[in-house]
Design an enzyme around this catalytic site. Structure first.
Site, PDB file in Angstrom:
ATOM      1  N   ASN A   2       2.168  -0.566 -26.627  1.00  0.00           N
ATOM      2  CA  ASN A   2       1.190  -0.282 -25.583  1.00  0.00           C
ATOM      3  C   ASN A   2       1.333  -1.157 -24.348  1.00  0.00           C
ATOM      4  O   ASN A   2       0.843  -0.808 -23.289  1.00  0.00           O
ATOM      5  CB  ASN A   2      -0.236  -0.402 -26.147  1.00  0.00           C
ATOM      6  CG  ASN A   2      -0.453  -1.670 -26.916  1.00  0.00           C
ATOM      7  OD1 ASN A   2       0.246  -1.954 -27.888  1.00  0.00           O
ATOM      8  ND2 ASN A   2      -1.419  -2.454 -26.494  1.00  0.00           N
ATOM      9  N   GLY A  23      -7.556  10.109 -29.200  1.00  0.00           N
ATOM     10  CA  GLY A  23      -7.731  11.133 -28.170  1.00  0.00           C
ATOM     11  C   GLY A  23      -7.629  10.657 -26.728  1.00  0.00           C
ATOM     12  O   GLY A  23      -7.093  11.349 -25.876  1.00  0.00           O
ATOM     13  N   HIS A  24      -8.145   9.461 -26.456  1.00  0.00           N
ATOM     14  CA  HIS A  24      -8.294   9.080 -25.046  1.00  0.00           C
ATOM     15  C   HIS A  24      -7.022   8.546 -24.386  1.00  0.00           C
ATOM     16  O   HIS A  24      -7.048   8.133 -23.231  1.00  0.00           O
ATOM     17  CB  HIS A  24      -9.462   8.103 -24.870  1.00  0.00           C
ATOM     18  CG  HIS A  24      -9.224   6.720 -25.393  1.00  0.00           C
ATOM     19  ND1 HIS A  24      -8.930   5.674 -24.554  1.00  0.00           N
ATOM     20  CD2 HIS A  24      -9.231   6.221 -26.640  1.00  0.00           C
ATOM     21  CE1 HIS A  24      -8.791   4.566 -25.280  1.00  0.00           C
ATOM     22  NE2 HIS A  24      -8.966   4.872 -26.556  1.00  0.00           N
ATOM     23  N   CYS A  30      -5.265  -9.754 -21.401  1.00  0.00           N
ATOM     24  CA  CYS A  30      -6.048 -10.080 -20.212  1.00  0.00           C
ATOM     25  C   CYS A  30      -7.221  -9.139 -20.028  1.00  0.00           C
ATOM     26  O   CYS A  30      -8.256  -9.523 -19.512  1.00  0.00           O
ATOM     27  CB  CYS A  30      -5.159 -10.073 -18.983  1.00  0.00           C
ATOM     28  SG  CYS A  30      -3.914 -11.343 -19.126  1.00  0.00           S
ATOM     29  N   GLY A  87      -8.533   5.444 -32.593  1.00  0.00           N
ATOM     30  CA  GLY A  87      -7.225   5.022 -33.090  1.00  0.00           C
ATOM     31  C   GLY A  87      -7.343   3.784 -33.964  1.00  0.00           C
ATOM     32  O   GLY A  87      -6.663   3.654 -34.991  1.00  0.00           O
ATOM     33  N   THR A 135     -21.259  12.864 -40.082  1.00  0.00           N
ATOM     34  CA  THR A 135     -21.222  14.157 -39.399  1.00  0.00           C
ATOM     35  C   THR A 135     -20.165  14.125 -38.304  1.00  0.00           C
ATOM     36  O   THR A 135     -20.076  13.163 -37.537  1.00  0.00           O
ATOM     37  CB  THR A 135     -22.616  14.489 -38.821  1.00  0.00           C
ATOM     38  OG1 THR A 135     -23.533  14.506 -39.917  1.00  0.00           O
ATOM     39  CG2 THR A 135     -22.623  15.836 -38.128  1.00  0.00           C
TER      40      THR A 135
HETATM   41  C1  LIG Z   1      -5.361   2.189 -27.609  1.00  0.00           C
HETATM   42  C2  LIG Z   1      -4.556   1.831 -28.806  1.00  0.00           C
HETATM   43  C3  LIG Z   1      -5.160   1.684 -30.071  1.00  0.00           C
HETATM   44  C4  LIG Z   1      -6.642   1.802 -30.263  1.00  0.00           C
HETATM   45  O1  LIG Z   1      -7.120   3.092 -30.082  1.00  0.00           O
HETATM   46  P1  LIG Z   1      -8.704   3.286 -29.817  1.00  0.00           P
HETATM   47  O2  LIG Z   1      -8.910   4.738 -29.902  1.00  0.00           O
HETATM   48  O3  LIG Z   1      -8.964   2.726 -28.468  1.00  0.00           O
HETATM   49  O4  LIG Z   1      -9.395   2.534 -30.895  1.00  0.00           O
HETATM   50  C5  LIG Z   1      -4.360   1.399 -31.142  1.00  0.00           C
HETATM   51  N1  LIG Z   1      -3.040   1.250 -31.006  1.00  0.00           N
HETATM   52  C6  LIG Z   1      -2.417   1.381 -29.824  1.00  0.00           C
HETATM   53  C7  LIG Z   1      -0.944   1.239 -29.751  1.00  0.00           C
HETATM   54  C8  LIG Z   1      -3.153   1.672 -28.683  1.00  0.00           C
HETATM   55  O5  LIG Z   1      -2.551   1.784 -27.507  1.00  0.00           O
END
Ligand SMILES: *Cc1c(COP(=O)(O)O)cnc(C)c1O
Length: 394
Positions: free
Chosen positions: A152, A201-202, A325, A71, A238
Site C-alpha cells: 500500500n 470496497g473503498h 504519517c 479489509g 445483519t
Molecule cells: C486499506 C488497506 C487495508 C485495510 O482495509 P480497510 O477496509 O480500510 O480496513 C488492509 N490492507 C491493505 C494493503 C490496505 O491498503
C-alpha cells in the site's frame, strides 16, 4: 482552488455507479435478508446476487465469499482462523513479510503474545519478497503464510502465484491481503492458487465499511463474530446491504475497465516519475516494473515528508507520506525501513496514488508544485544545507 486527490491508496471517491446501486438499499429495499416475509426475501435475493457477482470478479464460487466490515476485518479473520486451526495440530509458526499492512502485522503481534512464532521475510530494496526465502523459512510446524499482493505504500506487486505454489506443495495455508490489488490488477483466485484473500470496497471506488474474505472451499474458517447465522455462520451480524451492493457494483466496474484504467493511470504515474526526475537527490522507492499502475513513492533528501504533504495540501493537492504519517505518528514508515531506506531519507517520503479519475492537467500541476515545494523546503532545511556541504553522508 480545485482539489487534486492523489491519495487513492488511502481511500477513493465513491463511483457514480456504486452510489446509484446503493441508493435503493438505503430507501425502499430495506429488508433484512434473514426475514421470512417478502421484503426480507427481496433483500436476500439482492444479497446473493451481489455475492455471485463479487465471486465472478475474482473467479471464485459464491459460497467462498464472506462479507466483512472492512479489509482489516478480513485480514484478522483469515489470520486468526488459520493460526488457531494450526495450533490445534500443534502448528504455531507463521510466516509473513516485514512490510505488510498493520492489519496483518498487529494481528501477528497479538498471536506472538499468545505463543505463536512469527517469521517476517525480507523485502529488499525492490520491495519484493523472494520465493527462495519463503522456501527456506517454511517449517513442519508452519500453520500459515500471509503475504500481501501489492504493497500500500510503494505499490510493489508480490509473486503471489509462486509463493502460493510453494505453500501448496507443503500443505501450508496461504493468505494474501489483496486490498490494494483488487480492482487495479487481475485477481483470479484459481490462477493465483491462494487459500484465502482479503478485499476492501473503498480502495476501488466502492463504499467504506465493507470488505470480503475469499476462503477456498475445504479450507476451514473459524467463527469470527458470534451471533446469527449470517455468512454461513462465520460472521454474524445483519448484513451491510448498501455496502455489499456498492462493493459489488464498484468491483464489477473496476474489473470491466481494468486494462483501460491501468493503461491510463500508469501513463499518469510515469509522467510524474519523469517529471520530477530532474530534482536532485530524489529517488523512487521499489521495483519500477512490478508495481501497481497508480502508486509511486519517492524520497526527497533533506526535507520532512510532513512539511511536503502540508504544503502540497495548501496548493490543493491531497497526497500522503505513507501510512505511518497519516496516523499522526512521526516514526518513519516501516515499509521504507524494511526496504533498507535510511531513516533520514524515509522522513522525506511522498506517496502519490492515482486513480482513473485523475487527469493530465492535474499531473502537470502536481509536477510543477512538487518542484516549487521541494525547492522551498530545502531552502529552509538545515539538513539540506549539511548535505550541500557534504557533511551528511548516506
Ligand atoms: C486499506 C488497506 C487495508 C485495510 O482495509 P480497510 O477496509 O480500510 O480496513 C488492509 N490492507 C491493505 C494493503 C490496505 O491498503
Amino acid at each position: 482552488m480545485n482539489t487534486v486527490y492523489v491519495d487513492n491508496a488511502a481511500t477513493t471517491q465513491l463511483s457514480e455507479t456504486a452510489l446509484n446501486a446503493m441508493l435503493p438499499l438505503l430507501k425502499e429495499t430495506y429488508g433484512n435478508p434473514s426475514s421470512l416475509h417478502h421484503i426480507g426475501q427481496i433483500a436476500k435475493e439482492v444479497l446473493e446476487d451481489a455475492r455471485e457477482r463479487v465471486a465472478k470478479c475474482i473467479n471464485a464460487a459464491p459460497n467462498e465469499i464472506y462479507f466483512t466490515s472492512c479489509g482489516t476485518e478480513a485480514d484478522n479473520q483469515a489470520i486468526l482462523s488459520a493460526a488457531y486451526n494450526g495450533a490445534k495440530k500443534g502448528k504455531k509458526h507463521i510466516i509473513s513479510s516485514k512490510f505488510e499492512h498493520h492489519a496483518v502485522l498487529h494481528t501477528l503481534e497479538k498471536l506472538k503474545k499468545e505463543g505463536f512464532e512469527i517469521t517476517l521475510l525480507d523485502v529488499y530494496k525492490e520491495g519484493i519478497v523472494r520465493v527462495e526465502d519463503l522456501k527456506a523459512a517454511l517449517r513442519d510446524d508452519t500453520a500459515l503464510v500471509t503475504i500481501m499482493m501489492a504493497n500500500n505504500e510503494v505499490g510493489t506487486i508480490q509473486p503471489i502465484k509462486e509463493l502460493a505454489a510453494v505453500c501448496k506443495e507443503k500443505g501450508v495455508t496461504f493468505h494474501t491481503d489483496a486490498v490494494q490489488a483488487a480492482g487495479h490488477i487481475k485477481v483470479d483466485v484459481k490462477d493465483l492458487g491462494v487459500d484465502m484473500l482479503s478485499v476492501s470496497g473503498h480502495k476501488f471506488h466502492g463504499p467504506k465499511g465493507i470488505g470480503f474474505l475469499y476462503c477456498k472451499k475445504g479450507v476451514p474458517l473459524q467463527v469470527f463474530m458470534n451471533g446469527g447465522a449470517q455468512e454461513r455462520n462465520r460472521r454474524a451480524g445483519t448484513e451491510n446491504m448498501a455496502g455489499i451492493v456498492g462493493l459489488a457494483a464498484a468491483l464489477e466496474e473496476a474489473v470491466n475497465n481494468l486494462d483501460k484504467n491501468a493503461e491510463k493511470v500508469s501513463k499518469l504515474r510515469d509522467r510524474i516519475i519523469n517529471g520530477v526526475s530532474d530534482i536532485e537527490m530524489c529517488t523512487v522507492n521499489g521495483d519500477l516494473e512490478r508495481r501497481l499502475p497508480g502508486t509511486v513513492n519517492m524520497c526527497f533528501e533533506g526535507i520532512e515528508g510532513e512539511g511536503l504533504i502540508l504544503l502540497l495540501d495548501q496548493k490543493g493537492i491531497c497526497s500522503s507520506s505513507g501510512s505511518a504519517c497519516t496516523s499522526g505518528s512521526l516514526d518513519p514508515s516501516h515499509v521504507l525501513l524494511a526496504m533498507g531506506v535510511p531513516v533520514e531519507s524515509a522522513h522525506g517520503s511522498l506517496r502519490i496514488s492515482l486513480s482513473e479519475y485523475n487527469t493530465d492537467e492535474e499531473v502537470d500541476l502536481i509536477i510543477k508544485t512538487i518542484h516549487e515545494v521541494v525547492v522551498y523546503l530545502r531552502s529552509i532545511s538545515p539538513v539540506w544545507e549539511k548535505i550541500q556541504k557534504g557533511e551528511v553522508v548516506e
